[in-house]
Design a protein around this motif. Sequence first.
Motif, PDB file in Angstrom:
ATOM      1  N   GLU A  12       0.892  -0.800  -0.338  1.00 17.96           N
ATOM      2  CA  GLU A  12       0.188   0.068  -0.263  1.00 17.96           C
ATOM      3  C   GLU A  12       0.754   1.733   0.318  1.00 17.96           C
ATOM      4  O   GLU A  12       0.968   2.094  -0.445  1.00 17.96           O
ATOM      5  N   ILE A  13       2.340   1.032   0.513  1.00 17.63           N
ATOM      6  CA  ILE A  13       2.783   2.392   0.473  1.00 17.63           C
ATOM      7  C   ILE A  13       3.368   2.477  -0.883  1.00 17.63           C
ATOM      8  O   ILE A  13       2.887   3.616  -1.355  1.00 17.63           O
ATOM      9  N   GLY A  14       3.494   1.135  -1.342  1.00 19.08           N
ATOM     10  CA  GLY A  14       4.455   1.493  -2.547  1.00 19.08           C
ATOM     11  C   GLY A  14       2.822   1.957  -3.327  1.00 19.08           C
ATOM     12  O   GLY A  14       3.789   2.875  -4.640  1.00 19.08           O
ATOM     13  N   ARG A  15       1.139   2.012  -3.739  1.00 14.36           N
ATOM     14  CA  ARG A  15       0.582   2.774  -4.269  1.00 14.36           C
ATOM     15  C   ARG A  15       1.327   3.642  -3.827  1.00 14.36           C
ATOM     16  O   ARG A  15       0.477   5.057  -4.777  1.00 14.36           O
ATOM     17  N   MET A  16       1.173   4.394  -2.484  1.00 19.53           N
ATOM     18  CA  MET A  16       1.572   5.242  -2.511  1.00 19.53           C
ATOM     19  C   MET A  16       2.310   6.514  -2.926  1.00 19.53           C
ATOM     20  O   MET A  16       1.677   7.971  -3.447  1.00 19.53           O
ATOM     21  N   ALA A  17       3.109   5.874  -2.759  1.00 12.28           N
ATOM     22  CA  ALA A  17       4.334   6.067  -3.861  1.00 12.28           C
ATOM     23  C   ALA A  17       4.134   6.563  -5.445  1.00 12.28           C
ATOM     24  O   ALA A  17       4.764   7.541  -5.765  1.00 12.28           O
ATOM     25  N   VAL A  18       3.396   5.598  -5.522  1.00 12.87           N
ATOM     26  CA  VAL A  18       2.843   6.065  -7.180  1.00 12.87           C
ATOM     27  C   VAL A  18       2.397   7.328  -7.416  1.00 12.87           C
ATOM     28  O   VAL A  18       2.575   8.366  -8.306  1.00 12.87           O
ATOM     29  N   ALA A  19       1.188   7.997  -6.338  1.00 11.51           N
ATOM     30  CA  ALA A  19       0.906   8.837  -6.370  1.00 11.51           C
ATOM     31  C   ALA A  19       1.483  10.501  -6.263  1.00 11.51           C
ATOM     32  O   ALA A  19       1.748  11.296  -6.968  1.00 11.51           O
ATOM     33  N   GLY A  20       2.553   9.893  -5.636  1.00 10.97           N
ATOM     34  CA  GLY A  20       3.643  10.943  -4.490  1.00 10.97           C
ATOM     35  C   GLY A  20       4.774  11.496  -5.503  1.00 10.97           C
ATOM     36  O   GLY A  20       5.215  12.568  -6.058  1.00 10.97           O
ATOM     37  N   GLN A  21       4.502   9.891  -6.615  1.00 11.31           N
ATOM     38  CA  GLN A  21       5.876  10.289  -8.372  1.00 11.31           C
ATOM     39  C   GLN A  21       5.060  11.222  -8.022  1.00 11.31           C
ATOM     40  O   GLN A  21       6.172  12.588  -9.169  1.00 11.31           O
TER      41      GLN A  21
END
Length: 262
Positions: A9-18
């Motif tokens: 889930e953190i990885g999915r947030m990182a997509v939005a963050g990028q």
Amino acid sequence: MIELKSADEIGRMAVAGQFVGGLLAELRGVAAVGVNLLEIEQHARRRIKERGAESCYWDYAPSFGRGPFRNVLCLSVNDAVLHGLPHDYVLRDGDLLSIDMAVGIDGWNADSALSFVVGTPDPADLKLIEATEAGLEAAIKAAQPGGRLGDISAAIGEVAHAYGYGVNAEFGGHGIGRTMHEAPHVSNDGRAGRGMRLEPGLTLAIEPWLCATTDKIRYDQDGWTIRSADGSRTAHSEHTVAITESGPQVLTARPTTIPPAA
């Protein structure tokens, strides 16, 4: 309720963050003397639509605003520091602009902000911006697993006071994940060793903001834009950060080179 996120889930947030980090860097390149704030807003809307993302700000209607908010950016100029409504204003040489943006992709959100001077900078403005950036950096370093929420708040406050600025605690950072605003609240001042324990999977938007010569604020008649009470300059820096077993991970890091604005 505080929801701890899995590594996936953190990885999915990182997509939005990028995406958020990249677009903020791009918008910094768009903003220039002679550019209207509405042009910056429209540029962001186009990019968000092209990505298939969703703005967390659109239709946002908290208790303090005169909502719903119908923009994808908060654009705050000079003495405005938070929730600035994009409006018909042409940037002038020396304006201090803060851009705040939160976006969701596939149900996961990221939030970030930066401040910079358009055109010729005043050293006092650069110092103010530097203080928010240094406070953010210190707060991120303090976001260690096993620590306390107060460690983050204290780190921000210590930097702000060292630079000679007061701190307003009415607005601060927040949890983030499936929604833009989640628990806990992250104050921009506090005492180290106090508050909830920082556990891996906790995701926070950490956002120090400062006014040059006051810690008091006032609202515009639009019900949204928050300004320094005495009209002094302001600055705002923010990143979305995940606490992991190995330490803090910045999810909204911006590219070191500014991409061309199409």
